[in-house]
Design an enzyme around this catalytic site. Structure first.
Site, PDB file in Angstrom:
ATOM      1  N   CYS A  39       5.475   4.385  20.207  1.00 18.98           N
ATOM      2  CA  CYS A  39       6.699   4.539  20.960  1.00 18.98           C
ATOM      3  C   CYS A  39       7.936   5.066  20.118  1.00 18.98           C
ATOM      4  O   CYS A  39       8.003   4.355  19.144  1.00 18.98           O
ATOM      5  CB  CYS A  39       7.156   3.439  21.618  1.00 18.98           C
ATOM      6  SG  CYS A  39       8.385   3.489  23.009  1.00 18.98           S
TER       7      CYS A  39
ATOM      8  N   GLY B  41       0.757  -1.018   0.101  1.00 21.44           N
ATOM      9  CA  GLY B  41      -0.014  -0.094   0.009  1.00 21.44           C
ATOM     10  C   GLY B  41       0.775   1.467   0.061  1.00 21.44           C
ATOM     11  O   GLY B  41       0.389   2.182  -0.883  1.00 21.44           O
TER      12      GLY B  41
ATOM     13  N   ASN C 220      -7.211   4.611   9.368  1.00 22.94           N
ATOM     14  CA  ASN C 220      -6.749   3.371  10.011  1.00 22.94           C
ATOM     15  C   ASN C 220      -6.787   3.407  11.470  1.00 22.94           C
ATOM     16  O   ASN C 220      -6.992   2.392  11.879  1.00 22.94           O
ATOM     17  CB  ASN C 220      -5.292   2.840   9.434  1.00 22.94           C
ATOM     18  CG  ASN C 220      -4.334   4.383   9.403  1.00 22.94           C
ATOM     19  OD1 ASN C 220      -4.858   5.141   9.109  1.00 22.94           O
ATOM     20  ND2 ASN C 220      -3.258   4.403  10.158  1.00 22.94           N
TER      21      ASN C 220
ATOM     22  N   THR D  91      10.483  -7.405 -11.305  1.00 18.39           N
ATOM     23  CA  THR D  91      10.089  -8.745 -11.711  1.00 18.39           C
ATOM     24  C   THR D  91       8.663  -9.157 -10.916  1.00 18.39           C
ATOM     25  O   THR D  91       8.723  -8.693  -9.688  1.00 18.39           O
ATOM     26  CB  THR D  91      10.929 -10.208 -11.445  1.00 18.39           C
ATOM     27  OG1 THR D  91      12.001  -9.623 -12.180  1.00 18.39           O
ATOM     28  CG2 THR D  91      10.387 -11.344 -11.625  1.00 18.39           C
TER      29      THR D  91
HETATM   30  N1  PLP Z   1      -2.496   3.343   4.189  1.00 20.38           N
HETATM   31  C1  PLP Z   1      -3.285   2.945   5.312  1.00 20.38           C
HETATM   32  C2  PLP Z   1      -4.450   3.951   5.583  1.00 20.38           C
HETATM   33  C3  PLP Z   1      -2.885   1.826   5.943  1.00 20.38           C
HETATM   34  O1  PLP Z   1      -3.433   1.609   7.049  1.00 20.38           O
HETATM   35  C4  PLP Z   1      -1.634   1.382   5.524  1.00 20.38           C
HETATM   36  C5  PLP Z   1      -1.100   0.154   6.501  1.00 20.38           C
HETATM   37  O2  PLP Z   1      -1.242   0.070   7.668  1.00 20.38           O
HETATM   38  C6  PLP Z   1      -0.766   1.479   4.542  1.00 20.38           C
HETATM   39  C7  PLP Z   1      -1.184   2.635   3.749  1.00 20.38           C
HETATM   40  C8  PLP Z   1       0.384   0.863   3.980  1.00 20.38           C
HETATM   41  O3  PLP Z   1      -0.006  -0.272   3.574  1.00 20.38           O
HETATM   42  P1  PLP Z   1       1.323  -1.437   3.523  1.00 20.38           P
HETATM   43  O4  PLP Z   1       1.351  -1.921   4.908  1.00 20.38           O
HETATM   44  O5  PLP Z   1       0.914  -2.378   2.498  1.00 20.38           O
HETATM   45  O6  PLP Z   1       2.636  -0.512   3.078  1.00 20.38           O
END
Ligand code: PLP
Length: 380
Positions: free
Chosen positions: A325, A71, A151, A237
């Site tokens: 932390c 991500g 998140n 790759t």
């Molecule tokens: N964006 C959000 C909202 C996330 O919660 C996270 C991972 O916690 C990421 C991006 C990053 O994803 P990845 O862990 O696959 O790099």
């Protein structure tokens, strides 16, 4: 000791059906997807089948999906890719104060390269203010990047409206949907989304594999030099086993959406109501209804979240807190402070994110242990 896992926003376990489809690509089907002989073509076919599954889940074309390593990489590629491709048009980007570091730090890097970034405030429930968004747009604005769902507090943004505002102003719209995929139905066309990031390990797929949706007519620059993989937009790759796992996991999350969503909502609402009843000064963070189905982020005044987390860990319970932390000191979450929490209250927050394997019995165990430990830890 039985492990009871309530941290599905951090990561999820790989489903058995997903692992089963992946395994041959570590051993007998080891061909490079770019090789033109039989086992290479076999890998290529598996990659394209996964691409089809992602496209089906998002209601877009296969041509619009690019596989990445996670991500974080998808967010980097989307934002930098658009910024670099449009630098002659303008150098202004709009995002929010509660984005994941994958977006915030990418924007900071662009600022150091001469781009301007507006970081939008959010209200006390974590939703951006659409009027503030509209007035932030200038002739220089090339991109709006606002996350689909947060998140930490689970708040879901008014994505369709944000996309509409972006279209009306001729600005591209990227959304980090890493937390939303599998939990919310997403149709990129209906929601006016131009670019979208996702990551397999949040929806019972493997870690280290992600994807980026980019609408077909949107120009973006690649950010990694090398070979011509992924239509020359993402060199390296292909991680065939990972891509196969991502494809299977997204397909399963679509097939199981209705019952999964209902299960999470029921358990989450039960957890929240019990905690609010039994700990009267507990405060739910984020929007009460416009939130991810498995997310419950709660502040318990006068209890240190980190201490509670460690006590629960001794009972086999995994949760997360509203602080991180850094070099031995607790830094309050930028998300919780952005919705108006004091540093102290932010550090008194715990995030429970419910998932597939949790039962009502697990939730009751969690509630009992929280109450037991809150009584032990509360500052008198
Ligand atoms: N964006 C959000 C909202 C996330 O919660 C996270 C991972 O916690 C990421 C991006 C990053 O994803 P990845 O862990 O696959 O790099």
């Amino acid at each position: 000791m039985k492990i009871r896992y309530f941290d599905h926003a951090a990561t999820t376990s790989v489903k058995e059906e997903v692992l089963k489809e992946m395994l041959p690509y570590f051993s007998i089907r080891y061909g490079n997807a770019s090789s033109i002989y039989g086992i290479g073509r076999q890998s290529k076919k598996a990659v394209e089948q996964a691409r089809e599954r992602v496209a089906e889940a998002l209601n877009c074309s296969q041509k619009e999906i690019y596989f990445t390593s996670c991500g974080t990489e998808s967010d980097n590629l989307a934002i930098k890719g658009i910024a670099y491709a449009n630098k002659e048009k303008g150098r202004h980007i709009i995002t929010s104060k509660i984005e994941h570091p994958a977006v915030l730090q990418t924007c900071e890097t662009l600022e150091s390269q001469g781009y301007k970034v507006t970081y939008l405030d959010v209200d006390k429930e974590g939703i951006i203010l659409l009027d503030e968004l509209k007035s932030a747009i200038t002739d220089e604005t090339i991109l709006i990047s606002v996350m689909f769902a947060n998140n930490e507090i689970g708040t879901i943004q008014p994505i369709k409206e944000i996309g509409k505002i972006a279209r009306e102003h001729g600005v591209l719209f990227h959304t980090d949907a890493v937390q939303a995929i599998g939990n919310v139905k997403i149709n990129v066309e209906e929601l006016n989304i131009d670019l979208l990031s996702l990551s397999a390990h949040k929806f019972y797929g493997p870690k280290g594999i992600g994807a980026l949706y980019v609408r077909e007519d949107v120009e973006f620059e690649r950010t990694q030099d090398g070979g011509h993989q992924e239509k020359n937009k993402r060199s390296g790759t292909e991680n065939v086993a990972g891509i196969v796992g991502l494809g299977k996991a997204i397909q399963l999350s679509c097939d199981n959406f209705e019952w999964y969503n209902k299960k999470l909502l029921t358990l989450r609402d039960y957890y929240i109501s019990q905690i609010e009843e039994k700990i009267p000064n507990a405060k739910l963070n984020g929007h009460r209804t416009q939130r991810l189905p498995g997310n419950a982020n709660i502040s318990i005044p006068s209890v240190q979240g980190e201490a509670l987390l460690l006590n629960l860990d001794n009972e086999g319970i995994c949760i997360s807190t509203g602080s991180a932390c850094t070099s031995g000191s607790l830094v309050p979450s930028h998300v919780l402070t952005a919705i108006g929490l004091s540093d102290e209250l932010a550090q008194s927050s715990i995030r429970v994110t419910i998932g597939d394997e949790n039962t009502k019995e697990d939730i009751n165990f969690l509630i009992d242990k929280i109450i037991e430990n809150v009584n032990k830890l509360a500052k008198k």
